[in-house]
Write a protein that holds these residues in place. Sequence first.
Motif, PDB file in Angstrom:
ATOM      1  N   ILE A 119       0.854  -1.190   0.000  1.00  0.00           N
ATOM      2  CA  ILE A 119       0.000   0.000   0.000  1.00  0.00           C
ATOM      3  C   ILE A 119       0.886   1.235   0.000  1.00  0.00           C
ATOM      4  CG2 ILE A 119      -1.843   1.240   1.213  1.00  0.00           C
ATOM      5  CD1 ILE A 119      -2.606  -1.406   2.517  1.00  0.00           C
ATOM      6  N   THR A 120       0.520   2.203  -0.815  1.00  0.00           N
ATOM      7  CA  THR A 120       1.242   3.470  -0.889  1.00  0.00           C
ATOM      8  C   THR A 120       0.245   4.613  -0.776  1.00  0.00           C
ATOM      9  OG1 THR A 120       2.884   2.471  -2.361  1.00  0.00           O
ATOM     10  CG2 THR A 120       2.827   4.874  -2.246  1.00  0.00           C
ATOM     11  N   VAL A 121       0.554   5.573   0.083  1.00  0.00           N
ATOM     12  CA  VAL A 121      -0.263   6.778   0.235  1.00  0.00           C
ATOM     13  C   VAL A 121       0.566   7.958  -0.268  1.00  0.00           C
ATOM     14  CG1 VAL A 121      -1.528   8.263   1.831  1.00  0.00           C
ATOM     15  CG2 VAL A 121      -1.458   5.791   2.224  1.00  0.00           C
ATOM     16  N   ASP A 122       0.075   8.658  -1.282  1.00  0.00           N
ATOM     17  CA  ASP A 122       0.838   9.755  -1.855  1.00  0.00           C
ATOM     18  C   ASP A 122      -0.119  10.759  -2.504  1.00  0.00           C
ATOM     19  OD1 ASP A 122      -0.040   8.447  -4.093  1.00  0.00           O
ATOM     20  OD2 ASP A 122       1.930   7.846  -4.834  1.00  0.00           O
ATOM     21  N   GLU A 123       0.438  11.737  -3.150  1.00  0.00           N
ATOM     22  CA  GLU A 123      -0.277  12.771  -3.915  1.00  0.00           C
ATOM     23  C   GLU A 123      -1.457  13.386  -3.162  1.00  0.00           C
ATOM     24  OE1 GLU A 123      -1.353  11.743  -7.845  1.00  0.00           O
ATOM     25  OE2 GLU A 123       0.677  11.134  -8.445  1.00  0.00           O
ATOM     26  N   PRO A 124      -1.186  14.096  -2.072  1.00  0.00           N
ATOM     27  CA  PRO A 124      -2.288  14.817  -1.409  1.00  0.00           C
ATOM     28  C   PRO A 124      -2.859  15.898  -2.317  1.00  0.00           C
ATOM     29  CG  PRO A 124      -0.167  15.456  -0.489  1.00  0.00           C
ATOM     30  CD  PRO A 124       0.109  14.321  -1.405  1.00  0.00           C
ATOM     31  N   GLU A 125      -4.156  16.075  -2.227  1.00  0.00           N
ATOM     32  CA  GLU A 125      -4.844  17.022  -3.094  1.00  0.00           C
ATOM     33  C   GLU A 125      -5.866  17.800  -2.287  1.00  0.00           C
ATOM     34  OE1 GLU A 125      -8.005  16.574  -6.701  1.00  0.00           O
ATOM     35  OE2 GLU A 125      -6.128  15.458  -6.916  1.00  0.00           O
ATOM     36  N   SER A 126      -5.858  19.105  -2.420  1.00  0.00           N
ATOM     37  CA  SER A 126      -6.761  19.971  -1.664  1.00  0.00           C
ATOM     38  C   SER A 126      -8.072  20.144  -2.424  1.00  0.00           C
ATOM     39  CB  SER A 126      -6.106  21.336  -1.429  1.00  0.00           C
ATOM     40  OG  SER A 126      -6.988  22.197  -0.748  1.00  0.00           O
ATOM     41  N   HIS A 127      -9.179  20.110  -1.667  1.00  0.00           N
ATOM     42  CA  HIS A 127     -10.512  20.287  -2.231  1.00  0.00           C
ATOM     43  C   HIS A 127     -11.207  21.418  -1.466  1.00  0.00           C
ATOM     44  CE1 HIS A 127     -10.405  16.434  -4.508  1.00  0.00           C
ATOM     45  NE2 HIS A 127      -9.594  16.085  -3.521  1.00  0.00           N
ATOM     46  N   VAL A 128     -11.681  22.408  -2.181  1.00  0.00           N
ATOM     47  CA  VAL A 128     -12.342  23.563  -1.585  1.00  0.00           C
ATOM     48  C   VAL A 128     -13.784  23.593  -2.083  1.00  0.00           C
ATOM     49  CG1 VAL A 128     -12.318  26.067  -1.284  1.00  0.00           C
ATOM     50  CG2 VAL A 128     -10.158  24.810  -1.513  1.00  0.00           C
ATOM     51  N   THR A 129     -14.722  23.540  -1.172  1.00  0.00           N
ATOM     52  CA  THR A 129     -16.136  23.627  -1.501  1.00  0.00           C
ATOM     53  C   THR A 129     -16.746  24.802  -0.743  1.00  0.00           C
ATOM     54  OG1 THR A 129     -16.834  22.156   0.297  1.00  0.00           O
ATOM     55  CG2 THR A 129     -16.202  21.123  -1.791  1.00  0.00           C
ATOM     56  N   THR A 130     -18.024  25.022  -0.998  1.00  0.00           N
ATOM     57  CA  THR A 130     -18.707  26.117  -0.288  1.00  0.00           C
ATOM     58  C   THR A 130     -18.921  25.788   1.179  1.00  0.00           C
ATOM     59  OG1 THR A 130     -20.822  25.169  -0.976  1.00  0.00           O
ATOM     60  CG2 THR A 130     -19.866  26.869  -2.386  1.00  0.00           C
ATOM     61  N   ILE A 131     -18.823  24.503   1.540  1.00  0.00           N
ATOM     62  CA  ILE A 131     -19.084  24.090   2.923  1.00  0.00           C
ATOM     63  C   ILE A 131     -17.797  23.864   3.689  1.00  0.00           C
ATOM     64  CG2 ILE A 131     -20.196  22.349   4.371  1.00  0.00           C
ATOM     65  CD1 ILE A 131     -22.164  21.851   2.111  1.00  0.00           C
ATOM     66  N   GLU A 132     -16.830  23.228   3.074  1.00  0.00           N
ATOM     67  CA  GLU A 132     -15.619  22.853   3.802  1.00  0.00           C
ATOM     68  C   GLU A 132     -14.431  22.775   2.861  1.00  0.00           C
ATOM     69  OE1 GLU A 132     -15.903  18.930   5.368  1.00  0.00           O
ATOM     70  OE2 GLU A 132     -16.801  18.108   3.538  1.00  0.00           O
ATOM     71  N   THR A 133     -13.262  22.673   3.481  1.00  0.00           N
ATOM     72  CA  THR A 133     -12.012  22.443   2.770  1.00  0.00           C
ATOM     73  C   THR A 133     -11.360  21.203   3.361  1.00  0.00           C
ATOM     74  OG1 THR A 133     -11.681  24.796   2.344  1.00  0.00           O
ATOM     75  CG2 THR A 133      -9.746  23.378   2.222  1.00  0.00           C
ATOM     76  N   PHE A 134     -10.945  20.292   2.501  1.00  0.00           N
ATOM     77  CA  PHE A 134     -10.344  19.058   3.009  1.00  0.00           C
ATOM     78  C   PHE A 134      -9.286  18.582   2.026  1.00  0.00           C
ATOM     79  CE2 PHE A 134     -14.105  18.009   0.578  1.00  0.00           C
ATOM     80  CZ  PHE A 134     -13.685  16.981  -0.254  1.00  0.00           C
ATOM     81  N   ILE A 135      -8.493  17.630   2.510  1.00  0.00           N
ATOM     82  CA  ILE A 135      -7.404  17.058   1.735  1.00  0.00           C
ATOM     83  C   ILE A 135      -7.714  15.587   1.481  1.00  0.00           C
ATOM     84  CG2 ILE A 135      -4.917  16.610   1.619  1.00  0.00           C
ATOM     85  CD1 ILE A 135      -5.545  19.545   1.661  1.00  0.00           C
ATOM     86  N   THR A 136      -7.539  15.145   0.248  1.00  0.00           N
ATOM     87  CA  THR A 136      -7.639  13.728  -0.071  1.00  0.00           C
ATOM     88  C   THR A 136      -6.262  13.198  -0.453  1.00  0.00           C
ATOM     89  OG1 THR A 136      -8.150  14.148  -2.406  1.00  0.00           O
ATOM     90  CG2 THR A 136     -10.016  13.964  -0.871  1.00  0.00           C
ATOM     91  N   TYR A 137      -6.074  11.913  -0.230  1.00  0.00           N
ATOM     92  CA  TYR A 137      -4.790  11.263  -0.512  1.00  0.00           C
ATOM     93  C   TYR A 137      -5.033  10.087  -1.447  1.00  0.00           C
ATOM     94  CZ  TYR A 137      -3.456  13.878   3.654  1.00  0.00           C
ATOM     95  OH  TYR A 137      -3.238  14.875   4.563  1.00  0.00           O
TER      96      TYR A 137
END
Length: 421
Positions: A119-137
């Motif tokens: 398993i490899t976790v990489d390439e974090p990506e920021s997501h900005v919506t009208t409700i919240e901001t979060f990071i996906t991996y």
Amino acid sequence: MGTLGGAGLAAAAAGRARTLGMEGERRASQARSSGLPAGGADGESPGGGTPFPGSSGSSALLQAEVLDLDEDEDDLEVFSKDASLMDMNSFSPMMPTSPLSMINQIKFEDEPDLKDLFITVDEPESHVTTIETFITYRIITKTSRGEFDSSEFEVRRRYQDFLWLKGKLEEAHPTLIIPPLPEKFMVKGMVERFNDDFIETRRKALHKFLNRIADHPTLTFNEDFKIFLTAQAWELSSHKKQGPGLLSRMGQTVRAVASSMRGVKNRPEEFMEMNNFIELFSQKINLIDKISQRIYKEEREYFDEMKEYGPIHILWSASEEDLVDILKDVASCIDRCCKATEKRMSGLAEALLPVVHEYVLYSEMLMGVMRRRDQIQAELDSKVEALTYKKADADLCLATWESFLTSQTNLHLEEASEDKP
């Protein structure tokens, strides 16, 4: 020179006996050709000890011994090799002194790698919506297991998904130690609340979390873990909704709180000692963590303050012709101190702080396991108590029923006796 082990002494003795036997056979053949006694000119044994009783008997005895040694030659060679390995372990400080360690080392070198889930976790990506901001991996999974539909999967997960997985693992395996997750730091602001260092630190922690689960002999085969690694976002959301509803979760929470309030009546002694040790360890490791964080903070403040002194001394040297060299030397010394402090801070941030804080997280996980174990025992105690009451009620009902049958039987017998003329 170190002391030889039992195997080494036995091998040495066997080798000495074989050498003496071969030497005796050679001398016996020479004696037969020259007419001398088998033990030599003085009739002594090959080793120079007590003379043999006779030449013919000694020759036959030596031949028999040589024959026995030749038959066991293969065993002696193998035994000698094992003894040489043990001797090397005894004398060499670089080799493991434990025989079990040596066996395990050889086994690990010979056996192929049995890992079948990567398993490899990489390439974090920021997501900005009208409700919240979060990071996906991005999570890439490569496997050779038959229960997976494919050999490679690629999905994206956010921190809440990791929390869901951790909760499902604790629910399915309440007495196992689930690897800890990094905390969810709550910082004011939406877009600016995640900087690059924070995101990279969390990515490493999430990567370690998933690989620890993958390496666990039980957790790695959990169905929710498989779904987490393979399902797309909409499939995972659908799977989450299949769990217990809000009322059911509230009922479970109320029962857990009631069990904790009721407490455990008869906790085994080993769990008492374990719980006390974990509580004491948690207190001490939390204190060490706070002290470490404080040391790092003070080092940071000292470093930031010292960085300003170097340029100040350089500017000062421009206005003091008589002190130019001295001020520049002071500025150079301050610069070296800054570099040394920065190196020490880097060591603290990479080698000490994460390790100590991970112990803190594991101590919290252990305390959670002990609490869940107490809840299970409390539920068991309450069910045993309820079963005891029901059994007592059943015994009372049975005794009442038997008494009623006895009284009815006696009544019928009396009526039958009265009806007789």
